[in-house]
Enzyme design. Structure first.
Site, PDB file in Angstrom:
ATOM      1  N   HIS A 206      -7.639  -7.486  10.416  1.00 40.85           N
ATOM      2  CA  HIS A 206      -7.734  -6.705   9.101  1.00 40.85           C
ATOM      3  C   HIS A 206      -7.334  -5.272   9.480  1.00 40.85           C
ATOM      4  CE1 HIS A 206      -9.625  -4.604   5.690  1.00 40.85           C
ATOM      5  NE2 HIS A 206      -9.677  -5.659   5.096  1.00 40.85           N
ATOM      6  N   CYS A 244      -4.593  -7.008   3.329  1.00 39.35           N
ATOM      7  CA  CYS A 244      -5.461  -6.346   2.470  1.00 39.35           C
ATOM      8  C   CYS A 244      -4.664  -5.112   1.851  1.00 39.35           C
ATOM      9  CB  CYS A 244      -6.624  -5.801   3.178  1.00 39.35           C
ATOM     10  SG  CYS A 244      -7.741  -5.204   2.143  1.00 39.35           S
ATOM     11  N   HIS A 271      -6.804 -10.196   1.133  1.00 43.54           N
ATOM     12  CA  HIS A 271      -7.673  -9.660   0.242  1.00 43.54           C
ATOM     13  C   HIS A 271      -6.950  -8.680  -0.786  1.00 43.54           C
ATOM     14  CE1 HIS A 271     -10.879  -9.133   3.864  1.00 43.54           C
ATOM     15  NE2 HIS A 271     -10.536 -10.395   3.402  1.00 43.54           N
ATOM     16  N   ASP A 316     -11.080  -8.497  -3.420  1.00 38.45           N
ATOM     17  CA  ASP A 316     -11.926  -7.559  -2.663  1.00 38.45           C
ATOM     18  C   ASP A 316     -12.919  -6.739  -3.252  1.00 38.45           C
ATOM     19  OD1 ASP A 316     -12.735  -6.815  -0.076  1.00 38.45           O
ATOM     20  OD2 ASP A 316     -10.588  -5.766   0.301  1.00 38.45           O
ATOM     21  N   HIS A 317     -13.261  -5.711  -2.693  1.00 38.34           N
ATOM     22  CA  HIS A 317     -14.191  -4.915  -3.537  1.00 38.34           C
ATOM     23  C   HIS A 317     -14.207  -4.743  -4.940  1.00 38.34           C
ATOM     24  CE1 HIS A 317     -13.946  -2.411   0.550  1.00 38.34           C
ATOM     25  NE2 HIS A 317     -14.619  -3.714   0.760  1.00 38.34           N
ATOM     26  N   TYR A 330     -19.942  -5.398  -3.720  1.00 37.05           N
ATOM     27  CA  TYR A 330     -19.649  -6.745  -3.683  1.00 37.05           C
ATOM     28  C   TYR A 330     -20.755  -7.530  -4.605  1.00 37.05           C
ATOM     29  CZ  TYR A 330     -16.942  -6.753   0.562  1.00 37.05           C
ATOM     30  OH  TYR A 330     -16.263  -6.370   1.475  1.00 37.05           O
TER      31      TYR A 330
END
Length: 354
Positions: A206, A244, A271, A316-317, A330
């Protein structure tokens, strides 16, 4: 595109598998044994219990995020070899239960870093926020206190056992620059990649979040040049990336559409999220919708569609919406909206291609 959703386990997540099952198109759960400390061995019994539970809801368990790397490995200490042996055995055990991808990172001390976990956005929601100017003069312990007090739930990359050694770790990293960190990553990969190949697992590193040095700590997975250097360590298919958009895209120097075009083939796991970058380099996390942030999400998805991307993707977030009480970044609602946006783009591009 194989849509997945990150879940933190029974008793450690406000979102349930029953909730996730109601999100259309979601095929898999991105999971981990979150009670395990970095360096500990994941046993077959522990893995089987979690895999069986998740699969009982009809989800696949192909992706693990994360098997955390012990700081002694990153520091290159003599004790790293035993932790690497544990890591290798964990890879073998996960392979026995059908895991295809392990996401991990090589960030010193901190994982993702934010200065505000509930930053107000103009629409009334809140989101994770990084104040770049504040970090310049911030005491790292103050940041740890902010994050620790934000939620009763565990936060990945902010394990209290590790952060209790904060001063000691900063002292140890004084002698580690980027070149030494690259050397320690090389040592780690040369040990584990043959094992990953043996059991059919891709190790997907990542990017650093944010993708530049903070608190004087070295960070090395920061852009396209990092990917090129990583490939040179070993060209094995097991040596892979997690694409990501929100982490690497937090630097305006990284064009995520171009990076996706060049490296999606090497990224079995992605992501996808958006961030709004301010003039001074600070950034707020936004909805996944392209127009809400600085990253061209719709073009990233088009690249994946054009390449017939078959890898695993997760939103993702997310923002905190509609009064939801959840782990920072999350929650259920905004990540579910993110999945529907990504699937809408994917379906549209697929129909255009016929």
């Amino acid at each position: 595109m194989n849509i997945t959703f990150r879940w933190y386990g029974r008793g450690n997540d406000t979102v349930t598998l029953e909730h996730i099952k109601q999100i259309p198109g979601t095929k898999g759960i991105v999971w981990a044994l979150h009670n395990k400390q970095a360096g500990e061995l994941w046993t077959k019994e522990e893995i089987k219990e979690e895999v069986d539970y998740i699969q009982s809801f009809g989800f696949h368990t192909d992706v693990v995020e994360s098997v955390n790397v012990h700081e002694d490995i990153k520091l290159g200490k003599p004790t790293r070899d035993q932790y690497i042996e544990n890591y290798k055995e964990t890879i073998r055990n996960l392979g026995e239960f059908g895991v295809k991808v392990i996401c991990y990172n090589f960030m010193p001390i901190f994982d993702w870093t934010r200065t505000d976990l509930f930053h107000p956005l103009p629409d009334g929601s809140t989101a994770l926020y990084f104040d770049k100017e504040k970090v310049i003069n911030l005491d790292p312990q103050e940041l740890v206190n902010t994050v620790s007090q934000a939620s009763d739930l565990s936060l990945p990359g902010w394990e209290p056992e590790r952060l209790a050694r904060l001063s000691e770790l900063f002292e140890e990293y004084k002698g580690v620059d980027e070149e030494q960190l690259w050397g320690n990553l090389k040592y780690f990969l040369e040990a584990i990649i043959p094992v990953a190949e043996e059991v059919g697992i891709q190790m997907a590193i990542h990017p650093d979040d944010p993708p530049y040095s903070i608190f004087g700590l070295p960070r090395i997975i920061t852009g396209a040049d990092s990917y090129e250097r990583l490939i040179q360590i070993t060209k094995s298919h097991a040596n892979a990336f997690t694409l990501c958009t929100g982490s690497m895209g937090a630097s305006p120097e990284n064009n995520m559409v171009e990076i996706a075009e060049k490296y999606a083939y090497r990224s079995p796991f992605s992501h996808i999220r958006n961030v709004k970058i301010e003039e001074n380099g600070s950034f707020a996390e936004t909805s996944h919708f392209t127009s809400d942030g600085s990253i061209d999400i719709k073009s990233v998805v088009k690249v994946l569609s054009d390449q017939n991307y078959k890898g695993y993707v997760r939103p993702d977030h997310g923002r905190h919406l509609w009064g939801e009480d959840c782990r920072p970044g999350y929650g259920l609602y905004d990540r579910a909206l993110g999945i529907m946006y990504l699937l809408g783009l994917w379906d549209a591009y697929k129909n255009v291609k016929g």
